[in-house]
Scaffold this motif. Structure first.
Motif, PDB file in Angstrom:
ATOM      1  N   PHE A  54      -7.083  11.912   9.665  1.00 41.87           N
ATOM      2  CA  PHE A  54      -8.127  11.236  10.436  1.00 41.87           C
ATOM      3  C   PHE A  54      -7.571  10.766  11.783  1.00 41.87           C
ATOM      4  O   PHE A  54      -8.204  10.932  12.825  1.00 41.87           O
ATOM      5  CB  PHE A  54      -8.675  10.020   9.677  1.00 41.87           C
ATOM      6  N   ALA A  55      -6.393  10.147  11.762  1.00 41.81           N
ATOM      7  CA  ALA A  55      -5.794   9.619  12.991  1.00 41.81           C
ATOM      8  C   ALA A  55      -5.483  10.741  13.987  1.00 41.81           C
ATOM      9  O   ALA A  55      -5.684  10.568  15.191  1.00 41.81           O
ATOM     10  CB  ALA A  55      -4.534   8.825  12.654  1.00 41.81           C
ATOM     11  N   ALA A  56      -5.021  11.872  13.485  1.00 36.51           N
ATOM     12  CA  ALA A  56      -4.738  13.007  14.373  1.00 36.51           C
ATOM     13  C   ALA A  56      -6.029  13.575  14.964  1.00 36.51           C
ATOM     14  O   ALA A  56      -6.056  14.015  16.111  1.00 36.51           O
ATOM     15  CB  ALA A  56      -3.979  14.090  13.606  1.00 36.51           C
ATOM     16  N   ALA A  57      -7.088  13.548  14.188  1.00 44.26           N
ATOM     17  CA  ALA A  57      -8.371  14.083  14.651  1.00 44.26           C
ATOM     18  C   ALA A  57      -9.053  13.141  15.627  1.00 44.26           C
ATOM     19  O   ALA A  57      -9.838  13.579  16.470  1.00 44.26           O
ATOM     20  CB  ALA A  57      -9.294  14.338  13.454  1.00 44.26           C
ATOM     21  N   SER A  58      -8.766  11.853  15.514  1.00 48.41           N
ATOM     22  CA  SER A  58      -9.459  10.867  16.341  1.00 48.41           C
ATOM     23  C   SER A  58      -8.576   9.658  16.632  1.00 48.41           C
ATOM     24  O   SER A  58      -8.470   8.758  15.794  1.00 48.41           O
ATOM     25  CB  SER A  58     -10.741  10.398  15.653  1.00 48.41           C
ATOM     26  N   PRO A  59      -7.974   9.608  17.802  1.00 48.75           N
ATOM     27  CA  PRO A  59      -7.222   8.409  18.168  1.00 48.75           C
ATOM     28  C   PRO A  59      -8.108   7.154  18.155  1.00 48.75           C
ATOM     29  O   PRO A  59      -7.629   6.067  17.876  1.00 48.75           O
ATOM     30  CB  PRO A  59      -6.721   8.718  19.581  1.00 48.75           C
ATOM     31  N   HIS A  60      -9.389   7.322  18.416  1.00 49.55           N
ATOM     32  CA  HIS A  60     -10.324   6.189  18.379  1.00 49.55           C
ATOM     33  C   HIS A  60     -10.380   5.602  16.961  1.00 49.55           C
ATOM     34  O   HIS A  60     -10.361   4.389  16.789  1.00 49.55           O
ATOM     35  CB  HIS A  60     -11.708   6.628  18.843  1.00 49.55           C
ATOM     36  N   PHE A  61     -10.435   6.468  15.953  1.00 54.99           N
ATOM     37  CA  PHE A  61     -10.396   6.024  14.562  1.00 54.99           C
ATOM     38  C   PHE A  61      -9.132   5.199  14.316  1.00 54.99           C
ATOM     39  O   PHE A  61      -9.178   4.095  13.790  1.00 54.99           O
ATOM     40  CB  PHE A  61     -10.448   7.217  13.603  1.00 54.99           C
ATOM     41  N   ALA A  62      -7.991   5.750  14.706  1.00 53.51           N
ATOM     42  CA  ALA A  62      -6.707   5.096  14.451  1.00 53.51           C
ATOM     43  C   ALA A  62      -6.591   3.764  15.180  1.00 53.51           C
ATOM     44  O   ALA A  62      -5.913   2.855  14.696  1.00 53.51           O
ATOM     45  CB  ALA A  62      -5.565   6.021  14.851  1.00 53.51           C
ATOM     46  N   SER A  63      -7.258   3.627  16.310  1.00 53.27           N
ATOM     47  CA  SER A  63      -7.189   2.360  17.048  1.00 53.27           C
ATOM     48  C   SER A  63      -8.072   1.283  16.417  1.00 53.27           C
ATOM     49  O   SER A  63      -7.878   0.098  16.677  1.00 53.27           O
ATOM     50  CB  SER A  63      -7.600   2.567  18.506  1.00 53.27           C
ATOM     51  N   LYS A  64      -9.015   1.679  15.593  1.00 54.13           N
ATOM     52  CA  LYS A  64      -9.957   0.729  14.990  1.00 54.13           C
ATOM     53  C   LYS A  64      -9.666   0.407  13.530  1.00 54.13           C
ATOM     54  O   LYS A  64     -10.005  -0.657  13.042  1.00 54.13           O
ATOM     55  CB  LYS A  64     -11.392   1.272  15.086  1.00 54.13           C
ATOM     56  N   ILE A  65      -9.086   1.369  12.804  1.00 56.23           N
ATOM     57  CA  ILE A  65      -8.897   1.215  11.358  1.00 56.23           C
ATOM     58  C   ILE A  65      -7.424   1.478  11.019  1.00 56.23           C
ATOM     59  O   ILE A  65      -6.926   2.587  11.212  1.00 56.23           O
ATOM     60  CB  ILE A  65      -9.819   2.176  10.582  1.00 56.23           C
ATOM     61  N   SER A  66      -6.761   0.457  10.522  1.00 59.44           N
ATOM     62  CA  SER A  66      -5.347   0.598  10.156  1.00 59.44           C
ATOM     63  C   SER A  66      -5.217   1.338   8.820  1.00 59.44           C
ATOM     64  O   SER A  66      -6.186   1.471   8.066  1.00 59.44           O
ATOM     65  CB  SER A  66      -4.700  -0.784  10.038  1.00 59.44           C
ATOM     66  N   TYR A  67      -3.991   1.740   8.522  1.00 58.69           N
ATOM     67  CA  TYR A  67      -3.749   2.384   7.231  1.00 58.69           C
ATOM     68  C   TYR A  67      -4.052   1.423   6.084  1.00 58.69           C
ATOM     69  O   TYR A  67      -4.681   1.811   5.100  1.00 58.69           O
ATOM     70  CB  TYR A  67      -2.311   2.908   7.139  1.00 58.69           C
ATOM     71  N   ASP A  68      -3.649   0.171   6.209  1.00 58.62           N
ATOM     72  CA  ASP A  68      -3.934  -0.805   5.144  1.00 58.62           C
ATOM     73  C   ASP A  68      -5.436  -0.992   4.959  1.00 58.62           C
ATOM     74  O   ASP A  68      -5.915  -1.122   3.830  1.00 58.62           O
ATOM     75  CB  ASP A  68      -3.263  -2.142   5.440  1.00 58.62           C
ATOM     76  N   ASP A  69      -6.185  -1.011   6.052  1.00 55.16           N
ATOM     77  CA  ASP A  69      -7.647  -1.109   5.958  1.00 55.16           C
ATOM     78  C   ASP A  69      -8.223   0.124   5.270  1.00 55.16           C
ATOM     79  O   ASP A  69      -9.129   0.025   4.440  1.00 55.16           O
ATOM     80  CB  ASP A  69      -8.286  -1.251   7.343  1.00 55.16           C
TER      81      ASP A  69
END
Length: 125
Positions: A100-115
């Motif tokens: 998910f993070a590789a597909a969307s940096p926006h996703f990674a900036s909003k949702i952490s792995y722990d979340d």
């Protein structure tokens, strides 16, 4: 169903690569949705603009599942199938988050792995 996915998630978090969300396992897609309504926007457009906030606040905020246990605690079980299942789950969830993070940096900036893990646990509970 394979064609039943949340277009809001695609538009808001995966606009650069909607297939990353659309093709995700159900539990990962639901984790994204839970985190979106919890951390980004509590309004569910697909349900006529209903706020998800009261429902989100009713959910457990933490789980004491084996994925959070230390390696020594898992070893104390002395049951290899459980230890292997936990290790597999950790790898799958981490890979899905990384995808998910590789597909969307926006996703990674909003949702952490722990979340994301919290969302997966909530989805599967």
């Amino acid at each position: 169903s394979p064609t039943d996915y949340n277009t809001v998630m695609e538009r808001e978090l995966f606009d650069s690569n909607p297939k990353a969300y659309r093709n995700a396992p159900w539990w990962a897609a639901l984790s994204v949705q839970l985190n979106y309504y919890d951390k980004i926007n509590p309004i569910n457009e697909g349900a006529g603009g209903v706020t998800m906030k009261p429902w989100m606040e009713s959910l457990p905020r933490a789980y004491d599942t084996p994925i959070h246990w230390s390696e020594s605690s898992l070893q104390e079980l002395q049951y290899r199938p459980t230890m292997e299942a936990v290790a597999l789950q950790k790898r799958l969830w981490k890979k899905q988050y990384d995808d998910f993070a590789a597909a969307s940096p926006h996703f990674a900036s909003k949702i952490s792995y722990d979340d994301f893990v919290w969302g997966c646990e909530t989805a599967r509970s």
